[in-house]
Design a protein around this motif. Structure first.
Motif, PDB file in Angstrom:
ATOM      1  N   TYR A   1       0.819  -1.223   0.000  1.00 28.70           N
ATOM      2  CA  TYR A   1       0.000   0.000   0.000  1.00 28.70           C
ATOM      3  C   TYR A   1       0.849   1.268   0.000  1.00 28.70           C
TER       4      TYR A   1
ATOM      5  N   GLY B   1       1.204   3.218  -3.327  1.00 27.52           N
ATOM      6  CA  GLY B   1       0.116   4.124  -3.691  1.00 27.52           C
ATOM      7  C   GLY B   1       0.210   5.456  -2.984  1.00 27.52           C
ATOM      8  N   ARG B   2       0.679   5.458  -1.749  1.00 24.77           N
ATOM      9  CA  ARG B   2       0.792   6.703  -0.982  1.00 24.77           C
ATOM     10  C   ARG B   2       1.862   7.640  -1.554  1.00 24.77           C
TER      11      ARG B   2
ATOM     12  N   ASN C   1       2.272   8.392  -4.623  1.00 23.67           N
ATOM     13  CA  ASN C   1       1.710   9.194  -5.714  1.00 23.67           C
ATOM     14  C   ASN C   1       0.922  10.364  -5.167  1.00 23.67           C
TER      15      ASN C   1
ATOM     16  N   SER D   1      -2.210  11.581  -5.961  1.00 21.94           N
ATOM     17  CA  SER D   1      -3.431  11.318  -6.711  1.00 21.94           C
ATOM     18  C   SER D   1      -4.529  10.930  -5.738  1.00 21.94           C
ATOM     19  N   LYS D   2      -5.764  10.937  -6.226  1.00 18.34           N
ATOM     20  CA  LYS D   2      -6.907  10.586  -5.388  1.00 18.34           C
ATOM     21  C   LYS D   2      -6.827   9.108  -5.000  1.00 18.34           C
ATOM     22  N   SER D   3      -6.947   8.849  -3.724  1.00 18.67           N
ATOM     23  CA  SER D   3      -6.961   7.474  -3.243  1.00 18.67           C
ATOM     24  C   SER D   3      -7.745   7.441  -1.944  1.00 18.67           C
ATOM     25  N   TYR D   4      -7.765   6.267  -1.304  1.00 21.43           N
ATOM     26  CA  TYR D   4      -8.528   6.121  -0.065  1.00 21.43           C
ATOM     27  C   TYR D   4      -7.838   6.780   1.119  1.00 21.43           C
TER      28      TYR D   4
ATOM     29  N   SER E   1      -1.981  11.362   0.384  1.00 26.13           N
ATOM     30  CA  SER E   1      -0.659  11.058  -0.166  1.00 26.13           C
ATOM     31  C   SER E   1       0.412  11.287   0.894  1.00 26.13           C
TER      32      SER E   1
ATOM     33  N   TYR F   1       0.290  -0.672  -9.340  1.00 27.58           N
ATOM     34  CA  TYR F   1       0.773   0.331  -8.389  1.00 27.58           C
ATOM     35  C   TYR F   1       1.764   1.325  -8.995  1.00 27.58           C
TER      36      TYR F   1
ATOM     37  N   GLY G   1       1.114   3.013 -11.537  1.00 29.70           N
ATOM     38  CA  GLY G   1       0.326   4.078 -12.151  1.00 29.70           C
ATOM     39  C   GLY G   1      -0.339   3.702 -13.462  1.00 29.70           C
TER      40      GLY G   1
END
Length: 338
Positions: free
Chosen positions: A49, A52-53, A55, A57-60, A63, A256, A258
């Motif tokens: 995970y 993803g952090r 980047n 960008s929009k995520s759950y 960033s 992951y 992108g």
């Protein structure tokens, strides 16, 4: 107060993450205020995970901020305390990040948790008896919700999440099938983790070959699938899912870096009336006590025997993390800090 080495996010990845995205720095640890605890980290957790952090960008989740210590779970011991509930030497788990020490406000709910290392090694609280284990538990028990005799499949079967899956599934009378990369990992999955079968995606390296292997391993079809990878492996599994099957969507490590992850045949979700549910385990703290109790018992009784890949020293964290993203780890990826 001790000098503290830290890994910060120096710049954001452009496509694939590289070691130069990170920077090793050293700072003085601040003096403790009332209610705070100084934790010396023994182990740092590395998890997919985190990619993803990195980047913007929009995520759950928000960033990872540039110039800040990389996020991450840690286990260690209390080195100094100004909180009545924590004593020097207490073993604790928290989110200390990629650094050797952390100052924690112990008044904050969930910031720090004492753990018992009598039957469970300290490092396992970052894996099988920690966030990854609870992730496997939630996806299986709450989303897949199998009945005895069901066939359940998990991708990344020998990783930190997948390795807890077989013991949990077998305890519920299921046929458990794993997907992993390499003959050694598949052998470990069957002989030590308790999977009924494990399919090597390096040998069965496209949708057609994987789907054929799944048909042989799952003669009655697939009732539940725990997804950690996405991409063509998910396409192959979808071809073997039964009517009214369930997919617990936990991770998409194939995407992951992108790149988009198109789905070959989404109509199968309708044809088979599948339930597909994504989840983030930190949003379900109410299940953690039950999950941790079962996982701790499985480890303590030898029914769950997780492996660990351990990198030495804080400076090794970036390369170990990049290796994790490419599947170079065997079991849970950790960094040993002392």
């Amino acid at each position: 107060m001790p000098r503290n080495q830290q890994i910060v996010l120096d710049n954001r990845p452009q496509g694939e993450a590289v070691a130069s995205n990170f920077k090793l720095v050293a700072t003085d640890t601040p003096a403790l205020k009332d209610g705070e605890v100084l934790v010396r980290h023994h182990f740092l957790s590395l998890d997919p995970y985190m990619r993803g952090r990195m980047n913007e960008s929009k995520s759950y989740a928000a960033s990872q901020a540039l110039g800040e210590v990389m996020i991450g779970g840690t286990v260690g011991e209390v080195a100094e305390s100004k909180h009545p509930k924590y004593a020097v030497g207490d073993k604790v788990v928290g989110m200390g990040g990629w650094q050797e020490y952390s100052v924690v406000n112990a008044e904050q709910p969930g910031a720090l948790r004492k753990v018992d290392t009598t039957h469970v090694p300290l490092s396992h609280y970052l894996g099988a008896v920690g966030m990854p284990g609870v992730t496997a538990w939630y996806g299986l028990v709450k989303i897949i919700a199998p009945k005895e005799g069901d066939t359940v499949v998990v991708s990344a079967a020998t990783g930190a999440v997948g390795s807890a899956f077989a013991a949990l599934a077998k305890a519920r009378g299921c046929r458990a099938v794993g997907i992993a990369g390499g003959a050694d990992k598949c052998k470990y999955a069957v002989e030590e983790l308790g999977f009924d079968a494990c399919i090597d995606y390096k040998e069965h390296s496209d949708v057609k070959a994987m789907s054929k292997a799944l048909k042989e391993a799952c003669p009655n079809g697939i009732d539940g699938y725990f997804e950690n990878v996405g991409g063509w492996i998910m396409d192959a599994v979808m071809l073997r899912m039964n009517a009214f099957s369930r997919i617990a969507l936990c991770g998409m490590i194939a995407g992951y870096d992108g790149a988009p992850l198109p789905m070959a045949n989404p109509a199968l979700m309708l044809i088979n009336r599948m339930k597909v549910e994504g989840f983030i385990v930190s949003e379900h703290m109410e299940v953690w006590p039950d999950a941790l109790k079962e996982l701790g018992t499985l480890v303590g009784t030898g029914k769950l025997r997780p492996r660990e890949t351990i990198a030495q020293g804080i400076a090794a964290a970036p390369e170990a993390f990049l290796g994790l993203l490419k599947g170079k780890n065997f079991g849970k990826q950790l960094v040993k800090l002392i």
